[in-house]
Design a protein around this motif. Structure first.
Motif, PDB file in Angstrom:
ATOM      1  N   ILE A 113       0.840  -1.200   0.000  1.00  0.00           N
ATOM      2  CA  ILE A 113       0.000   0.000   0.000  1.00  0.00           C
ATOM      3  C   ILE A 113       0.878   1.253   0.000  1.00  0.00           C
ATOM      4  N   ILE A 114       1.892   1.267   0.857  1.00  0.00           N
ATOM      5  CA  ILE A 114       2.826   2.404   0.898  1.00  0.00           C
ATOM      6  C   ILE A 114       3.573   2.523  -0.421  1.00  0.00           C
ATOM      7  N   SER A 115       3.973   1.367  -0.978  1.00  0.00           N
ATOM      8  CA  SER A 115       4.679   1.340  -2.255  1.00  0.00           C
ATOM      9  C   SER A 115       3.815   1.935  -3.371  1.00  0.00           C
ATOM     10  N   THR A 116       2.517   1.641  -3.348  1.00  0.00           N
ATOM     11  CA  THR A 116       1.601   2.179  -4.360  1.00  0.00           C
ATOM     12  C   THR A 116       1.547   3.698  -4.287  1.00  0.00           C
ATOM     13  N   PHE A 117       1.420   4.223  -3.098  1.00  0.00           N
ATOM     14  CA  PHE A 117       1.350   5.672  -2.911  1.00  0.00           C
ATOM     15  C   PHE A 117       2.629   6.359  -3.390  1.00  0.00           C
ATOM     16  N   LEU A 118       3.780   5.827  -3.000  1.00  0.00           N
ATOM     17  CA  LEU A 118       5.051   6.452  -3.364  1.00  0.00           C
ATOM     18  C   LEU A 118       5.343   6.310  -4.862  1.00  0.00           C
ATOM     19  N   SER A 119       5.057   5.133  -5.429  1.00  0.00           N
ATOM     20  CA  SER A 119       5.327   4.910  -6.856  1.00  0.00           C
ATOM     21  C   SER A 119       4.451   5.792  -7.729  1.00  0.00           C
ATOM     22  N   ALA A 120       3.190   5.972  -7.336  1.00  0.00           N
ATOM     23  CA  ALA A 120       2.280   6.818  -8.107  1.00  0.00           C
ATOM     24  C   ALA A 120       2.797   8.253  -8.149  1.00  0.00           C
ATOM     25  N   LYS A 121       3.329   8.728  -7.035  1.00  0.00           N
ATOM     26  CA  LYS A 121       3.859  10.088  -6.978  1.00  0.00           C
ATOM     27  C   LYS A 121       5.159  10.203  -7.778  1.00  0.00           C
ATOM     28  N   TYR A 122       6.037   9.226  -7.625  1.00  0.00           N
ATOM     29  CA  TYR A 122       7.336   9.282  -8.300  1.00  0.00           C
ATOM     30  C   TYR A 122       7.193   9.138  -9.816  1.00  0.00           C
ATOM     31  N   TYR A 123       6.168   8.411 -10.253  1.00  0.00           N
ATOM     32  CA  TYR A 123       5.982   8.173 -11.691  1.00  0.00           C
ATOM     33  C   TYR A 123       5.755   9.473 -12.448  1.00  0.00           C
ATOM     34  N   ILE A 124       5.151  10.441 -11.804  1.00  0.00           N
ATOM     35  CA  ILE A 124       4.928  11.744 -12.440  1.00  0.00           C
ATOM     36  C   ILE A 124       6.269  12.397 -12.768  1.00  0.00           C
ATOM     37  N   ARG A 125       7.199  12.333 -11.841  1.00  0.00           N
ATOM     38  CA  ARG A 125       8.541  12.881 -12.066  1.00  0.00           C
ATOM     39  C   ARG A 125       9.264  12.119 -13.166  1.00  0.00           C
ATOM     40  N   TYR A 126       9.131  10.794 -13.147  1.00  0.00           N
ATOM     41  CA  TYR A 126       9.783   9.974 -14.172  1.00  0.00           C
ATOM     42  C   TYR A 126       9.229  10.309 -15.561  1.00  0.00           C
ATOM     43  N   ARG A 127       7.912  10.480 -15.650  1.00  0.00           N
ATOM     44  CA  ARG A 127       7.276  10.806 -16.931  1.00  0.00           C
ATOM     45  C   ARG A 127       7.833  12.120 -17.491  1.00  0.00           C
ATOM     46  N   LYS A 128       7.921  13.130 -16.657  1.00  0.00           N
ATOM     47  CA  LYS A 128       8.439  14.430 -17.105  1.00  0.00           C
ATOM     48  C   LYS A 128       9.880  14.319 -17.571  1.00  0.00           C
ATOM     49  N   LYS A 129      10.665  13.513 -16.866  1.00  0.00           N
ATOM     50  CA  LYS A 129      12.069  13.338 -17.221  1.00  0.00           C
ATOM     51  C   LYS A 129      12.215  12.707 -18.602  1.00  0.00           C
ATOM     52  N   ILE A 130      11.461  11.630 -18.860  1.00  0.00           N
ATOM     53  CA  ILE A 130      11.557  10.946 -20.155  1.00  0.00           C
ATOM     54  C   ILE A 130      11.033  11.836 -21.277  1.00  0.00           C
ATOM     55  N   LYS A 131       9.922  12.503 -21.037  1.00  0.00           N
ATOM     56  CA  LYS A 131       9.324  13.343 -22.073  1.00  0.00           C
ATOM     57  C   LYS A 131      10.227  14.519 -22.456  1.00  0.00           C
ATOM     58  N   LYS A 132      11.076  14.950 -21.525  1.00  0.00           N
ATOM     59  CA  LYS A 132      11.990  16.061 -21.812  1.00  0.00           C
ATOM     60  C   LYS A 132      13.211  15.609 -22.594  1.00  0.00           C
ATOM     61  N   THR A 133      13.427  14.298 -22.664  1.00  0.00           N
ATOM     62  CA  THR A 133      14.564  13.783 -23.419  1.00  0.00           C
ATOM     63  C   THR A 133      14.383  14.103 -24.896  1.00  0.00           C
ATOM     64  N   PRO A 134      15.358  14.724 -25.549  1.00  0.00           N
ATOM     65  CA  PRO A 134      15.212  15.076 -26.979  1.00  0.00           C
ATOM     66  C   PRO A 134      14.976  13.842 -27.833  1.00  0.00           C
ATOM     67  N   GLU A 135      14.136  13.982 -28.835  1.00  0.00           N
ATOM     68  CA  GLU A 135      13.888  12.877 -29.757  1.00  0.00           C
ATOM     69  C   GLU A 135      15.118  12.634 -30.621  1.00  0.00           C
TER      70      GLU A 135
END
Length: 414
Positions: free
Chosen positions: A16-38
């Motif tokens: 349950i704790i892992s779900t809460f933390l992973s959901a929050k961290y995934y937003i940061r990960y998404r922004k990081k990957i999307k900012k990577t130049p094509e």
């Protein structure tokens, strides 16, 4: 027994704790990957496979959707077979098949990027369809191209983000071509319809499955990317596997294409990458559909036992063995052990922390799973606060119902 139950409850709380933390961290990960130049000149080749069986009603919707994935080095392939035609002949009926619907669609949309592959076999599984397509792709490539070719797999009701190949290209070219790149599937495609229908049982199912999707699958991928050895497997609705890795490891195993293969690749220490966006899939709309789905999942989990014979480090075998055992128990006897302990406490008129935890954690799972779901797709998911009694009730019943599919599978084999 009480120590065993408390250990299981602690694992549940960690997830349950892992779900809460992973959901929050995934937003940061998404922004990081999307900012990577094509990458301007990507020499990789990508194939998206859509095995289809009795999908007549979804053909137009699905092909319309995947027609928008227009990338020069990506081909979308729909795979059908003679199974439906064979059933028509055996049952002396004339029902339009998925092949007929696909042919009609492509006839009406001649500029579509969809390729249709049709196999002449009359028996088989999803793996049979995928391996048929893999043979076709293999014949079109040179041997030295296998390591720069990725095979993606989606269920016919999957709806990944339309720039998924751009994401894959970023990951492959910046992370040294991992052997597997996984997109996490979550039950959001028909969620708003379930809300409109006030189908609270299936709404809770959407919430509860986020514990697995985000708290286990997503979290494990994060940990492995941080060089921490956590159990991994493949998910057939959104897995991309390098072609040379597929061919070296026996292609797609029968009868389950994803779990068994994922266990094998994990034991061999293959590298997993992670997509920055979820894959939206259809949530079951009834308990009967959940049971049917759980039969396949449980079968795949059980087949993982045989993969423990794979040559691997002792640590990986121990981690995976514990995970498989916990999954088997969780889908069979553990929910009934919880119920038995509750009845025992009621009979003795005793209340302890274990009993309180058994009563509290299902509700907490639903709340955190709901948070993860809304966090995943805030612009597409509608919130609903009515039907709270139904949601609470099903939170307690959910794990009991999840045992029906495994029991059905176990007893049908006897």
């Amino acid at each position: 027994m009480k120590l065993f139950i408390n250990t299981l409850l602690i694992i549940d709380l960690i997830l349950i704790i892992s779900t809460f933390l992973s959901a929050k961290y995934y937003i940061r990960y998404r922004k990081k990957i999307k900012k990577t130049p094509e990458i301007g000149s990507d020499n990789k080749k990508y194939f998206v496979l859509l095995p289809a069986f009795k999908e007549q009603e979804l053909v137009k919707e699905t092909l319309d959707y995947y027609s928008h994935i227009k990338v020069n080095n990506c081909k979308v392939m729909v795979i059908t077979s003679e199974q439906e035609e064979y059933e028509n002949r055996i049952n002396k009926r004339n029902i339009k098949t998925t092949k007929d619907c696909v042919d009609k669609y492509l006839s009406d949309n001649r500029n579509s990027n969809i390729i249709h592959l049709h196999g002449n076999y009359t028996k088989g599984t999803k793996s049979t369809q995928l391996n048929f397509a893999l043979d076709t792709i293999k014949d079109s490539l040179k041997d030295n191209e296998y390591s720069s070719c990725y095979i993606g797999v989606y269920d016919f009701d999957s709806r990944p983000n339309l720039d998924v190949i751009d994401d894959l290209s970023r990951i492959v070219n910046t992370q040294n071509s991992p052997e597997i790149v996984q997109q996490i599937p979550i039950n959001t495609k028909n969620y708003n319809r379930l809300v409109k229908q006030k189908n609270y049982a299936m709404i809770v199912h959407c919430f509860q499955t986020m514990i697995r999707s985000v708290g286990i699958e997503l979290a494990s991928l994060f940990l492995n990317m941080k060089k921490i050895c956590a159990p991994l497997y493949c998910m057939g609705a959104g897995m991309y596997i390098r072609m040379d890795t597929l061919l070296e490891n026996g292609c797609f195993p029968e009868p389950i294409d994803d779990l068994e293969l994922g266990y094998r690749l994990y034991l061999k220490g293959k590298r997993f990458g992670l997509f920055p966006e979820y894959n939206s899939v259809e949530c079951p709309s009834s308990v009967r559909e959940i049971v049917k789905q759980d039969v396949g999942i449980f079968k795949g989990v059980c087949l993982g036992v045989f993969e423990l014979n794979t040559k691997a480090t002792f640590v990986r075998k121990i981690i995976l063995g514990f995970t498989i055992l916990h999954n088997i128990l969780l889908r069979t006897v553990i929910p009934w052990i919880y119920l038995g302990y509750l009845l025992f406490c009621l009979f003795k008129l005793e209340v302890d922390i274990t009993m309180i935890s058994i009563l509290f954690l299902p509700i907490l799972r639903t709340l955190v799973g709901g948070y993860a779901l809304f966090n995943a797709t805030p612009n597409r998911i509608k919130c609903q606060f009515s039907g709270i009694i139904g949601i609470i009730t099903y939170s307690y019943l959910w794990r009991m119902i999840r045992t029906f599919g495994p029991f059905k599978y176990i007893f049908s084999k006897q």
